[in-house]
Design an enzyme around this catalytic site. Sequence first.
Site, short mmCIF file in Angstrom:
data_model
loop_
_atom_site.label_atom_id
_atom_site.label_comp_id
_atom_site.label_asym_id
_atom_site.label_seq_id
_atom_site.Cartn_x
_atom_site.Cartn_y
_atom_site.Cartn_z
N ASP A 189 38.26 3.63 86.80
CA ASP A 189 38.77 4.98 86.54
C ASP A 189 38.00 5.59 85.37
OD1 ASP A 189 39.85 3.53 84.39
OD2 ASP A 189 41.72 3.24 85.48
N ASP A 214 38.19 7.67 81.84
CA ASP A 214 39.05 8.13 80.74
C ASP A 214 38.28 9.10 79.86
OD1 ASP A 214 41.17 6.53 81.58
OD2 ASP A 214 40.43 4.80 80.46
N ASP A 229 39.80 -1.78 71.15
CA ASP A 229 39.80 -3.24 71.00
C ASP A 229 38.39 -3.84 70.80
OD1 ASP A 229 39.27 -2.57 73.64
OD2 ASP A 229 40.84 -3.82 74.52
#
Length: 469
Positions: A87, A89, A166
Site C-alpha cells: 500500500d 502511505d 521504527d
Amino acid sequence: MIALIEKQTGLKAILKFFKKLIASARNEVEPDRTQVRIYLRSEHNISRSQISENALKVLYRLQKEGFAAYLVGGCVRDLLLGREPKDFDVVTNADPEQIKKIFRNCRLIGRRFRLAHVHFGREVIEVATFRGAGEEQNDKQVLNKEGRLLRDNVYGTIEEDVWRRDFTVNALYYNIKDFSVVDYVGGMADHKAATLRLIGDPETRFREDPVRMLRAVRFAVKLGFKLHPDCEKSMHEAAELLSSIPSARLYDETLKLFLSGYALQTFEMLRHYGLFQVLFPATENCLSVEEDGFPRLLLIRALENSDNRIAEGKTVTAYFLLAAFLWEPVQMRAKEKMVRGTVEFMAYQDAANEVISRQIKSTALPRHITMAMREVWSLQPKFNARTGSKPSRLLTHPRFRAGYDFLLLRAETGGADPELAQWWAKYQDANENEQRKMTQPPRKVQGGKSGRKRNYRGNVKDSATGKEA
Ligand code: ATP
Ligand code: MG
C-alpha cells in the site's frame, strides 16, 4: 595528564581513520546519521511508473494546494527494492481538516491521532500529518511504567516525524516536489547493506513499543534483511515485554506474520528470539516436550503448505493455520481427559474450549475464527466412521474440505492413518454406487493380526476393543 589525554585523543583519531579506511575499502562508508542527505532523482531507482496512480494523484493535489507531500514507510522501502508495495502511505504538513477539505472522497479515522483515508474504489491511500513528539520532546509523549508509549498524538514537522518511525529503512521520504529521496537517519546506507536498524537506542525503542520486535522479524524475513547486531541483542532481552501488548493488536500482527508467504521462516525466527512463546504459549509448551517430532512436523507442514499456496497465488485461511498451531495442545488435553474416562467426542470438545480460552488471552482470536477452528478439530474423529450413512453426511458438512485437508496433514505427518486419508480421497471421487459399496460394514474377522492396527501415535490399538495393547 594533558599530554595523556592528547595522546588518547590522537589514538582515537587514528583508530577512526583506519575504521573509515576499512569501511571504504569494503565500500560501506558509514553515513553521518545526524545530517539530512538528499538523494536526487538520478541517485535512486524509484520511478513514478511504479507508484499507484491514485497515490500520485493525492501527492500532486496536496502539492498544488501548497502543502509538502511525501511517500513514506514501507512503500518507499519496497520501491527501492523494485518490489510492488502493499500500500502507499502519504505524509504531509496539511492537518486532517485541511486534507478533508481538499479531497471529497476522504474519511478521517482514528481518535487519538487522526488520519485521512482517501478512497478510490477499492484502493485507499492513507494520508497522515507529520507527527511530532520525538525523543527530545518527552513532555508530549506519555509512557507507562515499563516505558511503553501510551500517547503519541501531536502534529509536527518532517524532522520530528522521522524519529518516531521504527527502522531506518522505513523512514525514507520520497518527495513529490523534485522526486528526491530524503534521508535523515542513514536509511539508504542500511537499505544497500540490507540491514534493519532501529532509529535511536534499540532498548528504548523496543520498550516504547514491543510490537516493533514482531515487525523486525516480519521485515527481516520478507525482505531478506539481517538485523543489526544492537537490535538483535536488545530483542533477546526485551522479548518478554511483548506480553504487555493488548491481545487484539497481537492478533493483527500474528496474521501479518503468518499470512505473508514466509510463515515457516517467520516461525523459526520468532522461536529463536523467544517471541513465539508469547504469541502461542500452549504450542510452545508442546514443542518443548515434543515426542518423536509429531507436533513439530504437523505444524511445519502446515506452514510450508501455506507458503506454497501463497506462492501459487492461492488463498490461505487464518483459521486453518491457527487450527494447526493449536492442534497439539488440544490433543494433549483431550488425551488427558480420555484417560480420566471422558468419551472421545466430549474430551475433544472440552479440550478445544480450554485451549481456545487460554489462547485468546495472548492473541485475541475473533469468534468466527475460533468457531471454524473448532469445526476443523471436531471433524477429525468423525473421519473414522466409514460405514453406514455417516460418510455421506460428513461430505455435506460446510467445513468438510478444511477438515479433510487437516486430515491429510495429519496423515502426512504420522498423526493419522494414511489409508484413512486415501479412503476419503477415493470416497469423494466415487459415484453413488461405489460410495454405497465403500460404506458397507465389513464382515467381522475374529481375533488374529487383522484385528489390530496402528493408531498413529506409536501405539497399537485393538480395533475390536479400542483398548491399547
Ligand atoms: P508493510 O509492507 O507491512 O505495509 P510498512 O513499513 O509500510 O510495511 P506499516 O505498518 O504500513 O508498515 O507502517 C507504515 C510506516 O509507519 C512504517 O514504515 C514505519 O515508518 C511507521 N510505523 C508503523 N508501525 C510503527 C511502530 N510500531 N513504531 C514505529 N513506527 C512505525
Ligand atoms: Mg505500509
